[in-house]
Design a protein around this motif. Structure first.
Motif, PDB file in Angstrom:
ATOM      1  N   LEU A  36      -6.402  -1.025  -8.914  1.00 42.06           N
ATOM      2  CA  LEU A  36      -7.604  -1.774  -9.261  1.00 42.06           C
ATOM      3  C   LEU A  36      -8.728  -1.464  -8.277  1.00 42.06           C
ATOM      4  O   LEU A  36      -9.873  -1.230  -8.678  1.00 42.06           O
ATOM      5  CB  LEU A  36      -7.306  -3.280  -9.273  1.00 42.06           C
ATOM      6  CG  LEU A  36      -8.502  -4.195  -9.527  1.00 42.06           C
ATOM      7  CD1 LEU A  36      -9.090  -3.940 -10.917  1.00 42.06           C
ATOM      8  CD2 LEU A  36      -8.074  -5.648  -9.382  1.00 42.06           C
ATOM      9  N   TRP A  81      -2.329 -12.922 -11.401  1.00 38.64           N
ATOM     10  CA  TRP A  81      -2.985 -11.622 -11.573  1.00 38.64           C
ATOM     11  C   TRP A  81      -4.491 -11.803 -11.742  1.00 38.64           C
ATOM     12  O   TRP A  81      -5.279 -11.038 -11.172  1.00 38.64           O
ATOM     13  CB  TRP A  81      -2.379 -10.839 -12.737  1.00 38.64           C
ATOM     14  CG  TRP A  81      -3.061  -9.526 -12.911  1.00 38.64           C
ATOM     15  CD1 TRP A  81      -3.736  -9.092 -14.018  1.00 38.64           C
ATOM     16  CD2 TRP A  81      -3.181  -8.471 -11.946  1.00 38.64           C
ATOM     17  NE1 TRP A  81      -4.260  -7.836 -13.791  1.00 38.64           N
ATOM     18  CE2 TRP A  81      -3.938  -7.434 -12.523  1.00 38.64           C
ATOM     19  CE3 TRP A  81      -2.725  -8.311 -10.635  1.00 38.64           C
ATOM     20  CZ2 TRP A  81      -4.249  -6.256 -11.863  1.00 38.64           C
ATOM     21  CZ3 TRP A  81      -3.040  -7.134  -9.967  1.00 38.64           C
ATOM     22  CH2 TRP A  81      -3.787  -6.120 -10.572  1.00 38.64           C
ATOM     23  N   MET A  85      -7.117 -10.183  -9.178  1.00 34.39           N
ATOM     24  CA  MET A  85      -8.161  -9.287  -9.690  1.00 34.39           C
ATOM     25  C   MET A  85      -9.533  -9.709  -9.182  1.00 34.39           C
ATOM     26  O   MET A  85     -10.334  -8.872  -8.756  1.00 34.39           O
ATOM     27  CB  MET A  85      -8.162  -9.279 -11.223  1.00 34.39           C
ATOM     28  CG  MET A  85      -7.064  -8.450 -11.827  1.00 34.39           C
ATOM     29  SD  MET A  85      -7.027  -8.490 -13.639  1.00 34.39           S
ATOM     30  CE  MET A  85      -8.710  -8.302 -14.115  1.00 34.39           C
ATOM     31  N   THR A  89     -11.679  -7.372  -6.696  1.00 34.01           N
ATOM     32  CA  THR A  89     -12.961  -6.898  -7.206  1.00 34.01           C
ATOM     33  C   THR A  89     -14.092  -7.297  -6.270  1.00 34.01           C
ATOM     34  O   THR A  89     -14.975  -6.493  -5.960  1.00 34.01           O
ATOM     35  CB  THR A  89     -13.203  -7.435  -8.627  1.00 34.01           C
ATOM     36  OG1 THR A  89     -12.167  -6.934  -9.480  1.00 34.01           O
ATOM     37  CG2 THR A  89     -14.550  -7.020  -9.168  1.00 34.01           C
TER      38      THR A  89
END
Length: 110
Positions: A36, A81, A85, A89
């Motif tokens: 990611l 999750w 994330m 991010t």
């Protein structure tokens, strides 16, 4: 009651400071966090080497927050999750913003 090999169980253990739970969550989520972070840093090729640092920092922030009870609504792997994330991010965006500051060359590779 969740099984001992489930994310839900590890989340419950994590809030109590269980290091085994941290290890299991790390094993399961760290590779995904690195991918990611790499994706988020794609627009900044000079920073791609920082993807592992971003993932590590995000996971550390999550663990500290969970141990402090900052995520009371964290119930299962889907919630986890989504949270990971968001943290990853934001950390990737912060790294890009930091490196693109004028004091640091404004994003130009030296």
């Amino acid at each position: 009651m969740p099984s001992q090999g489930s994310v839900t169980h590890w989340l419950q253990q994590l809030t109590g400071g269980d290091r085994d739970a941290v290890r299991e969550l790390w094993r399961r989520y760290y590779p995904r966090l690195v991918r990611l972070a790499l994706d988020r840093l794609r627009g900044a090729p000079a920073l791609r080497d920082g993807a592992e640092d971003v993932a590590l920092s995000a996971f550390d922030s999550f663990c500290r927050g969970a141990e402090q009870g900052r995520f009371p609504d964290l119930l299962d792997q889907d919630n986890l999750w989504q949270l990971l994330m968001v943290i990853t991010t934001r950390k990737a965006a912060n790294l890009i913003r930091h490196e693109r500051r004028e004091k640091r060359g404004g994003g130009r590779v030296q």
